[in-house]
Design a protein around this motif. Structure first.
Motif, PDB file in Angstrom:
ATOM      1  N   LEU A  24       0.800  -1.222   0.000  1.00 21.33           N
ATOM      2  CA  LEU A  24       0.000   0.000   0.000  1.00 21.33           C
ATOM      3  C   LEU A  24       0.831   1.271   0.000  1.00 21.33           C
ATOM      4  CD1 LEU A  24      -2.800  -0.895   2.580  1.00 21.33           C
ATOM      5  CD2 LEU A  24      -2.783  -1.277   0.111  1.00 21.33           C
ATOM      6  N   PHE A  25       1.978   1.238   0.702  1.00 20.49           N
ATOM      7  CA  PHE A  25       2.729   2.469   0.934  1.00 20.49           C
ATOM      8  C   PHE A  25       4.029   2.561   0.152  1.00 20.49           C
ATOM      9  CE2 PHE A  25       0.772   1.588   5.297  1.00 20.49           C
ATOM     10  CZ  PHE A  25      -0.422   2.183   4.949  1.00 20.49           C
ATOM     11  N   GLY A  26       4.383   1.526  -0.598  1.00 23.56           N
ATOM     12  CA  GLY A  26       5.629   1.560  -1.351  1.00 23.56           C
ATOM     13  C   GLY A  26       6.717   0.748  -0.678  1.00 23.56           C
ATOM     14  N   ASN A  27       7.941   0.957  -1.126  1.00 24.06           N
ATOM     15  CA  ASN A  27       9.069   0.130  -0.701  1.00 24.06           C
ATOM     16  C   ASN A  27       9.573   0.552   0.680  1.00 24.06           C
ATOM     17  OD1 ASN A  27      11.090  -1.829  -1.003  1.00 24.06           O
ATOM     18  ND2 ASN A  27      12.516  -0.312  -1.817  1.00 24.06           N
ATOM     19  N   VAL A  28       8.736   0.363   1.706  1.00 26.85           N
ATOM     20  CA  VAL A  28       9.114   0.714   3.076  1.00 26.85           C
ATOM     21  C   VAL A  28       9.633  -0.530   3.795  1.00 26.85           C
ATOM     22  CG1 VAL A  28       7.503   2.635   3.247  1.00 26.85           C
ATOM     23  CG2 VAL A  28       6.754   0.347   3.907  1.00 26.85           C
ATOM     24  N   VAL A  62       9.562   2.683  10.917  1.00 26.94           N
ATOM     25  CA  VAL A  62       9.347   2.587   9.474  1.00 26.94           C
ATOM     26  C   VAL A  62      10.476   3.341   8.774  1.00 26.94           C
ATOM     27  CG1 VAL A  62       7.786   3.062   7.553  1.00 26.94           C
ATOM     28  CG2 VAL A  62       6.849   2.514   9.811  1.00 26.94           C
ATOM     29  N   PHE A  63      11.211   2.633   7.925  1.00 28.97           N
ATOM     30  CA  PHE A  63      12.288   3.250   7.160  1.00 28.97           C
ATOM     31  C   PHE A  63      11.814   3.431   5.718  1.00 28.97           C
ATOM     32  CE2 PHE A  63      14.341   0.920  10.589  1.00 28.97           C
ATOM     33  CZ  PHE A  63      15.239   1.861  11.090  1.00 28.97           C
ATOM     34  N   GLY A  64      11.857   4.658   5.237  1.00 32.98           N
ATOM     35  CA  GLY A  64      11.412   4.952   3.873  1.00 32.98           C
ATOM     36  C   GLY A  64      12.518   5.555   3.033  1.00 32.98           C
ATOM     37  N   GLU A  65      13.575   4.762   2.774  1.00 38.95           N
ATOM     38  CA  GLU A  65      14.703   5.292   1.996  1.00 38.95           C
ATOM     39  C   GLU A  65      14.402   5.330   0.501  1.00 38.95           C
ATOM     40  OE1 GLU A  65      15.069   2.662   4.055  1.00 38.95           O
ATOM     41  OE2 GLU A  65      16.698   3.029   5.497  1.00 38.95           O
ATOM     42  N   HIS A  66      13.668   4.314  -0.002  1.00 42.13           N
ATOM     43  CA  HIS A  66      13.412   4.215  -1.444  1.00 42.13           C
ATOM     44  C   HIS A  66      11.959   3.821  -1.657  1.00 42.13           C
ATOM     45  CE1 HIS A  66      17.741   4.486  -2.079  1.00 42.13           C
ATOM     46  NE2 HIS A  66      17.911   3.523  -1.192  1.00 42.13           N
ATOM     47  N   VAL A  67      11.046   4.692  -1.269  1.00 39.85           N
ATOM     48  CA  VAL A  67       9.620   4.356  -1.271  1.00 39.85           C
ATOM     49  C   VAL A  67       9.088   4.101  -2.673  1.00 39.85           C
ATOM     50  CG1 VAL A  67       7.326   5.267  -0.753  1.00 39.85           C
ATOM     51  CG2 VAL A  67       9.179   5.538   0.897  1.00 39.85           C
ATOM     52  N   THR A  68       9.579   4.823  -3.671  1.00 36.14           N
ATOM     53  CA  THR A  68       9.077   4.653  -5.042  1.00 36.14           C
ATOM     54  C   THR A  68      10.124   3.978  -5.922  1.00 36.14           C
ATOM     55  OG1 THR A  68       9.815   6.887  -5.631  1.00 36.14           O
ATOM     56  CG2 THR A  68       7.555   6.645  -4.863  1.00 36.14           C
ATOM     57  N   ALA A  69      10.780   2.964  -5.373  1.00 38.35           N
ATOM     58  CA  ALA A  69      11.857   2.300  -6.109  1.00 38.35           C
ATOM     59  C   ALA A  69      11.338   1.440  -7.250  1.00 38.35           C
ATOM     60  CB  ALA A  69      12.685   1.439  -5.148  1.00 38.35           C
ATOM     61  N   ARG A  70      10.112   0.919  -7.136  1.00 39.52           N
ATOM     62  CA  ARG A  70       9.564   0.015  -8.148  1.00 39.52           C
ATOM     63  C   ARG A  70       8.431   0.707  -8.904  1.00 39.52           C
ATOM     64  NH1 ARG A  70       8.375  -4.163  -3.404  1.00 39.52           N
ATOM     65  NH2 ARG A  70       7.219  -2.268  -2.881  1.00 39.52           N
ATOM     66  N   PRO A  71       8.200   0.303 -10.162  1.00 40.46           N
ATOM     67  CA  PRO A  71       7.153   0.962 -10.955  1.00 40.46           C
ATOM     68  C   PRO A  71       5.770   0.895 -10.315  1.00 40.46           C
ATOM     69  CG  PRO A  71       8.558  -0.351 -12.375  1.00 40.46           C
ATOM     70  CD  PRO A  71       8.964  -0.666 -10.960  1.00 40.46           C
ATOM     71  N   SER A 109       8.445  10.392  -0.925  1.00 44.12           N
ATOM     72  CA  SER A 109       9.482  10.140  -1.920  1.00 44.12           C
ATOM     73  C   SER A 109      10.829  10.669  -1.435  1.00 44.12           C
ATOM     74  CB  SER A 109       9.114  10.783  -3.258  1.00 44.12           C
ATOM     75  OG  SER A 109       9.132  12.194  -3.174  1.00 44.12           O
ATOM     76  N   ARG A 110      10.811  11.526  -0.418  1.00 40.92           N
ATOM     77  CA  ARG A 110      12.035  11.983   0.239  1.00 40.92           C
ATOM     78  C   ARG A 110      12.339  11.020   1.384  1.00 40.92           C
ATOM     79  NH1 ARG A 110      12.987  17.537  -0.907  1.00 40.92           N
ATOM     80  NH2 ARG A 110      11.297  18.481  -2.129  1.00 40.92           N
ATOM     81  N   PRO A 111      13.582  10.582   1.546  1.00 40.51           N
ATOM     82  CA  PRO A 111      13.911   9.615   2.598  1.00 40.51           C
ATOM     83  C   PRO A 111      13.423  10.081   3.974  1.00 40.51           C
ATOM     84  CG  PRO A 111      15.771   9.902   1.134  1.00 40.51           C
ATOM     85  CD  PRO A 111      14.763  10.960   0.744  1.00 40.51           C
ATOM     86  N   TYR A 112      12.896   9.146   4.755  1.00 36.79           N
ATOM     87  CA  TYR A 112      12.388   9.491   6.074  1.00 36.79           C
ATOM     88  C   TYR A 112      12.491   8.279   7.003  1.00 36.79           C
ATOM     89  CZ  TYR A 112       8.122   6.839   5.066  1.00 36.79           C
ATOM     90  OH  TYR A 112       7.233   5.832   4.774  1.00 36.79           O
ATOM     91  N   MET A 113      12.321   8.555   8.291  1.00 37.23           N
ATOM     92  CA  MET A 113      12.246   7.493   9.291  1.00 37.23           C
ATOM     93  C   MET A 113      11.134   7.858  10.279  1.00 37.23           C
ATOM     94  SD  MET A 113      15.170   5.892  11.832  1.00 37.23           S
ATOM     95  CE  MET A 113      15.355   7.376  12.840  1.00 37.23           C
ATOM     96  N   LEU A 114      10.152   6.985  10.420  1.00 31.96           N
ATOM     97  CA  LEU A 114       9.040   7.197  11.331  1.00 31.96           C
ATOM     98  C   LEU A 114       9.202   6.248  12.513  1.00 31.96           C
ATOM     99  CD1 LEU A 114       6.251   8.503  11.957  1.00 31.96           C
ATOM    100  CD2 LEU A 114       5.214   6.577  10.720  1.00 31.96           C
ATOM    101  N   THR A 115       9.454   6.816  13.681  1.00 29.73           N
ATOM    102  CA  THR A 115       9.673   6.016  14.878  1.00 29.73           C
ATOM    103  C   THR A 115       8.421   6.036  15.740  1.00 29.73           C
ATOM    104  OG1 THR A 115      12.032   6.575  14.870  1.00 29.73           O
ATOM    105  CG2 THR A 115      11.115   5.693  16.915  1.00 29.73           C
ATOM    106  N   ASN A 116       7.765   4.904  15.864  1.00 34.51           N
ATOM    107  CA  ASN A 116       6.612   4.753  16.748  1.00 34.51           C
ATOM    108  C   ASN A 116       7.131   4.214  18.072  1.00 34.51           C
ATOM    109  OD1 ASN A 116       4.194   5.275  14.854  1.00 34.51           O
ATOM    110  ND2 ASN A 116       5.432   3.813  13.697  1.00 34.51           N
TER     111      ASN A 116
END
Length: 314
Positions: A24-28, A62-71, A109-116
């Motif tokens: 649902l959210f991409g390559n997280v 949640v690590f989102g370094e390359h969320v839109t890496a795949r088509p 699409s910008r790298p992020y880190m979400l710490t819960n």
């Protein structure tokens, strides 16, 4: 081609939770090292161009370094409402705490880190990038924060998202789309985006169509290029992809195959004429067989690929 008019609620819990999150959210990447993955669950549904998700989870990152890496990864702006628990979003040098009844809007699409840092209950809204003006998206170079007790628009949006998830089973597709559009307008207002003027700014569907065409050109040679893949990358429903193509008087699939045939014709014009070259061109452009390619090419140009090549070489 039939168009689906209703998309069911997607849900997952426990070990299936990370897999659905990536879908649902991409390559997280999710890390439950300090929490219990088995306590996690989520439910998600499309609201026209938006996707609304409710999740409950134990402590995780949640690590989102390359969320839109795949088509097929959705390219969408993301909004999180913190219903319970505490979290912190680190992005573009900013560490933004998100407390109960707090809201954060960011560009994944910008790298992020979400710490819960605690067990959390969250509502997530994904808006297609084209739904917001370019200036608004640019303002999301850093996360946008709001709190319900300080911002009336935040309270309205929080209430609408929460009530929608409770009533989602009773809403047909048209009502879901209407609610989704209302959420888009609320977000636009919250981040100070002015409504575009029809005479000077392209409509959202025009912008979406242009982005889809650019995506198709980049991935034209992929045999798995499909309307579903396009919808996921654009962060919208399949129906919205079809709506964007109404002005073309072609379905998205027909547009893809026509573009492939145009490219094939251009390549045949410059072909060297060695054995097997026509088949190579066909397979490289996503056609399933030489026969499939020949039938489609003849229907489009009134000649077989070999006849077309010979005519251009003479």
């Amino acid at each position: 081609m039939a168009i689906a008019v209703h998309r069911p609620i997607e849900s997952a819990s426990g070990r299936q939770f990370p897999g659905l999150a990536r879908s649902l959210f991409g390559n997280v990447r999710l890390d439950f090292a300090s929490g219990d993955e088995a306590k996690s669950r989520m439910a998600s549904a499309m609201l026209g161009a938006c996707r609304l998700t409710r999740l409950e989870a134990d402590r995780h990152v949640v690590f989102g370094e390359h969320v839109t890496a795949r088509p097929a990864d959705p390219d969408a702006i993301k909004l999180i409402v913190q219903m319970e628990g505490g979290a912190s979003l680190a992005q573009s040098g900013l560490h933004a705490p998100v407390s109960r009844n707090g809201l954060v809007i960011y560009d994944p699409s910008r790298p992020y880190m979400l710490t819960n840092s605690t067990p959390v209950r969250q509502l997530l809204l994904q808006l297609p990038r084209h739904a917001l003006p370019t200036a608004a998206v640019e303002r999301l170079a850093q996360p946008f924060l709001a709190k319900a007790e300080q911002d009336g628009m935040c309270r309205i949006l929080l209430s609408l998202m929460d009530s929608t998830m409770h009533e989602i089973d009773h809403l047909d597709e048209a009502r879901r789309a209407s609610v989704g559009q209302t959420m888009i307008e609320l977000v636009r207002t919250m981040i100070g985006a002015e409504r575009p003027q029809a005479k000077s700014v392209a409509s959202p569907l025009d912008v979406l169509l242009q982005r889809i065409k650019e995506f198709i050109v980049l991935h034209l040679e992929r045999p798995d290029l499909s309307v579903t893949m396009i919808a996921r990358r654009m962060g919208c429903s399949v129906r919205y992809v079809y709506r964007a193509f109404e002005i073309e008087r072609l379905s998205p699939s027909d547009y893809i195959w026509d573009l492939r045939l145009q490219k094939a014709a251009a390549q045949l014009r410059d072909a060297g004429g060695y054995a097997g070259e026509i088949s190579e061109i066909a397979f490289a452009l996503g056609f399933s067989s030489s026969a499939h390619f020949s039938r489609a090419f003849r229907h489009r140009y009134g000649a077989s690929p070999s006849q077309w090549r010979k005519a251009r070489m003479s």
